[in-house]
Design an enzyme around this catalytic site. Structure first.
Site, PDB file in Angstrom:
ATOM      1  N   CYS A   1      32.249   5.976  49.603  1.00  0.00           N
ATOM      2  CA  CYS A   1      32.929   7.104  48.958  1.00  0.00           C
ATOM      3  C   CYS A   1      32.190   8.378  49.352  1.00  0.00           C
ATOM      4  CB  CYS A   1      32.908   6.920  47.439  1.00  0.00           C
ATOM      5  SG  CYS A   1      33.631   8.296  46.533  1.00  0.00           S
ATOM      6  N   THR A   2      32.977   9.452  49.540  1.00  0.00           N
ATOM      7  CA  THR A   2      32.399  10.735  49.969  1.00  0.00           C
ATOM      8  C   THR A   2      31.243  11.206  49.088  1.00  0.00           C
ATOM      9  OG1 THR A   2      34.201  11.683  48.671  1.00  0.00           O
ATOM     10  CG2 THR A   2      34.422  11.737  51.071  1.00  0.00           C
ATOM     11  N   HIS A   3      31.342  10.900  47.775  1.00  0.00           N
ATOM     12  CA  HIS A   3      30.376  11.473  46.832  1.00  0.00           C
ATOM     13  C   HIS A   3      29.039  10.726  46.793  1.00  0.00           C
ATOM     14  CE1 HIS A   3      34.080  13.281  45.636  1.00  0.00           C
ATOM     15  NE2 HIS A   3      33.587  13.878  44.557  1.00  0.00           N
TER      16      HIS A   3
ATOM     17  N   CYS B   1      37.663  11.057  53.775  1.00  0.00           N
ATOM     18  CA  CYS B   1      37.914  10.383  52.501  1.00  0.00           C
ATOM     19  C   CYS B   1      38.043   8.870  52.725  1.00  0.00           C
ATOM     20  CB  CYS B   1      39.216  10.943  51.923  1.00  0.00           C
ATOM     21  SG  CYS B   1      39.696  10.212  50.370  1.00  0.00           S
ATOM     22  N   ASN B   2      37.260   8.093  51.997  1.00  0.00           N
ATOM     23  CA  ASN B   2      37.343   6.632  52.126  1.00  0.00           C
ATOM     24  C   ASN B   2      38.693   6.109  51.654  1.00  0.00           C
ATOM     25  OD1 ASN B   2      34.610   4.863  52.594  1.00  0.00           O
ATOM     26  ND2 ASN B   2      34.184   6.979  52.024  1.00  0.00           N
ATOM     27  N   THR B   3      39.215   6.718  50.589  1.00  0.00           N
ATOM     28  CA  THR B   3      40.486   6.241  50.050  1.00  0.00           C
ATOM     29  C   THR B   3      41.603   6.470  51.074  1.00  0.00           C
ATOM     30  OG1 THR B   3      39.663   6.884  47.862  1.00  0.00           O
ATOM     31  CG2 THR B   3      41.989   6.335  48.036  1.00  0.00           C
TER      32      THR B   3
ATOM     33  N   GLU C   1      30.621  14.839  40.276  1.00  0.00           N
ATOM     34  CA  GLU C   1      31.246  16.172  40.317  1.00  0.00           C
ATOM     35  C   GLU C   1      30.750  17.076  39.206  1.00  0.00           C
ATOM     36  OE1 GLU C   1      35.483  15.825  40.729  1.00  0.00           O
ATOM     37  OE2 GLU C   1      35.216  15.588  42.880  1.00  0.00           O
TER      38      GLU C   1
ATOM     39  N   ASP D   1      39.480  15.782  53.347  1.00  0.00           N
ATOM     40  CA  ASP D   1      39.155  14.922  52.205  1.00  0.00           C
ATOM     41  C   ASP D   1      40.082  15.300  51.059  1.00  0.00           C
ATOM     42  OD1 ASP D   1      37.678  13.118  50.529  1.00  0.00           O
ATOM     43  OD2 ASP D   1      36.632  14.833  49.673  1.00  0.00           O
ATOM     44  N   SER D   2      40.056  14.486  50.022  1.00  0.00           N
ATOM     45  CA  SER D   2      40.830  14.792  48.817  1.00  0.00           C
ATOM     46  C   SER D   2      40.308  16.038  48.109  1.00  0.00           C
ATOM     47  CB  SER D   2      40.757  13.606  47.859  1.00  0.00           C
ATOM     48  OG  SER D   2      39.396  13.253  47.652  1.00  0.00           O
TER      49      SER D   2
ATOM     50  N   TYR E   1      42.215  11.266  44.922  1.00  0.00           N
ATOM     51  CA  TYR E   1      43.078  10.330  45.645  1.00  0.00           C
ATOM     52  C   TYR E   1      42.854   8.897  45.151  1.00  0.00           C
ATOM     53  CZ  TYR E   1      44.550  13.519  49.495  1.00  0.00           C
ATOM     54  OH  TYR E   1      45.105  14.517  50.252  1.00  0.00           O
ATOM     55  N   GLY E   2      41.684   8.657  44.540  1.00  0.00           N
ATOM     56  CA  GLY E   2      41.296   7.299  44.149  1.00  0.00           C
ATOM     57  C   GLY E   2      42.315   6.594  43.268  1.00  0.00           C
TER      58      GLY E   2
HETATM   59  N1  DGL Z   1      37.138  11.333  48.512  1.00  0.00           N
HETATM   60  C1  DGL Z   1      37.370  10.117  47.750  1.00  0.00           C
HETATM   61  C2  DGL Z   1      36.847   8.919  48.534  1.00  0.00           C
HETATM   62  O1  DGL Z   1      35.986   9.029  49.383  1.00  0.00           O
HETATM   63  C3  DGL Z   1      36.721  10.185  46.378  1.00  0.00           C
HETATM   64  C4  DGL Z   1      37.358  11.180  45.444  1.00  0.00           C
HETATM   65  C5  DGL Z   1      38.802  10.877  45.125  1.00  0.00           C
HETATM   66  O2  DGL Z   1      39.101   9.881  44.421  1.00  0.00           O
HETATM   67  O3  DGL Z   1      39.658  11.617  45.582  1.00  0.00           O
HETATM   68  O4  DGL Z   1      37.303   7.829  48.314  1.00  0.00           O
END
Ligand code: DGL
Length: 268
Positions: free
Chosen positions: A188-190, A75-77, A156, A12-13, A44-45
């Site tokens: 999104c992961t969060h 990571c979704n991004t 976060e 993940d990011s 990463y977003g």
């Molecule tokens: N991990 C990113 C996602 O799932 C969210 C955090 C980021 O922007 O890096 O898209």
């Protein structure tokens, strides 16, 4: 004789992808995990597609070097921007999973003639990967998406399950872009951490709240061997270490984990 199954690599990011690692750990408790959070390049977003591809390919190589035969793009991004490049670079001996394909398949087979909402980072929403994939699999579905960039920094900071976070979440979910949906994908992961608040918003509207982490973990449980006993500990690497990242691991993984530093971009 005890089995020696290859570890499952997850990246993940940052440490938000520990929500995905936690879901995989619950589904397959005997499988060893190697996690990499690219905290040096977080978030990463907002990054360019080229930067995300570059980081993702290097991390995939690192996980392959750790002996992983399965790599999960948590990571979704990164999944929405680089999943094809990652799978191609990983080669035939490494099976790559991402967080979008299993969710698109789940939605396409569970709903018909319905509106499906998706929220995520600007990077994820801009690619339109979720709408394209879902509509290709089931053209009767209408996908409505909304970038919700305030949610990652809010979570976060440990800022959820309170009145202010509920107000911000309600404000986003109230958007005209998400009207008339039967299900909302937490893209999104969060976002598993704000699942309760999202469910509270929709409590009388009959909207299903779908989180990518648990859908992906169920797919891995179907596809992978469970293992008999775990012979070694999980490893959690980050590209840049701070105490606050380590403290936050409890939020995302459910317990505090020890982070090791692996600077994949160090120039010697
Ligand atoms: N991990 C990113 C996602 O799932 C969210 C955090 C980021 O922007 O890096 O898209």
């Amino acid at each position: 004789m005890a089995e020696n199954l290859a570890p499952i690599g997850i990246f993940d990011s940052g440490i938000g992808g520990l929500t995905v690692a936690a879901a995989i750990h619950r589904a397959l408790p005997n499988r060893r995990l190697v996690y990499f959070g690219d905290t040096a390049h977080l978030p990463y977003g907002d990054k360019s597609p080229n930067a995300i591809k570059h980081y993702s390919l290097r991390i995939t190589r690192f996980l392959a070097e750790q002996g992983c035969e399965t790599v999960v793009v948590a990571c979704n991004t990164a999944s929405s921007i680089a999943r094809n490049e990652i799978a191609a670079a990983a080669g035939p001996h490494i099976k790559v999973y991402n967080v979008i394909d299993p969710v698109a398949e789940h939605v396409a087979s569970s709903y018909n003639n319905a509106g499906i909402g998706v929220i995520g980072t600007k990077g994820t929403i801009r690619t339109r990967t979720y709408p394209r994939d879902i509509q290709r699999l089931n053209p009767t579905l209408h996908v409505k998406s909304l970038a919700t960039p305030l949610l990652v920094p809010m979570i976060e900071e440990g800022f959820f399950n309170n009145n202010i976070s509920q107000t911000i979440i309600n404000n986003y979910l109230n958007s005209k872009h998400l009207k008339g949906i039967s299900a909302l994908i937490l893209g999104c992961t969060h976002y598993p951490l704000i699942r309760k608040e999202v469910e509270r918003y929709y409590r009388s509207a009959g909207v299903d709240v779908l989180d990518a982490a648990s859908i992906l973990a169920s797919q891995l449980k179907r596809d992978l061997h469970e293992g008999e006993t775990r012979l070694a500990e999980h490893h959690f690497y980050v590209s840049d270490f701070t105490d606050s990242f380590e403290k936050s691991t409890r939020l995302f993984f459910g317990e505090k984990v020890r982070l090791e530093t692996a600077d994949l971009w160090a120039t010697l």
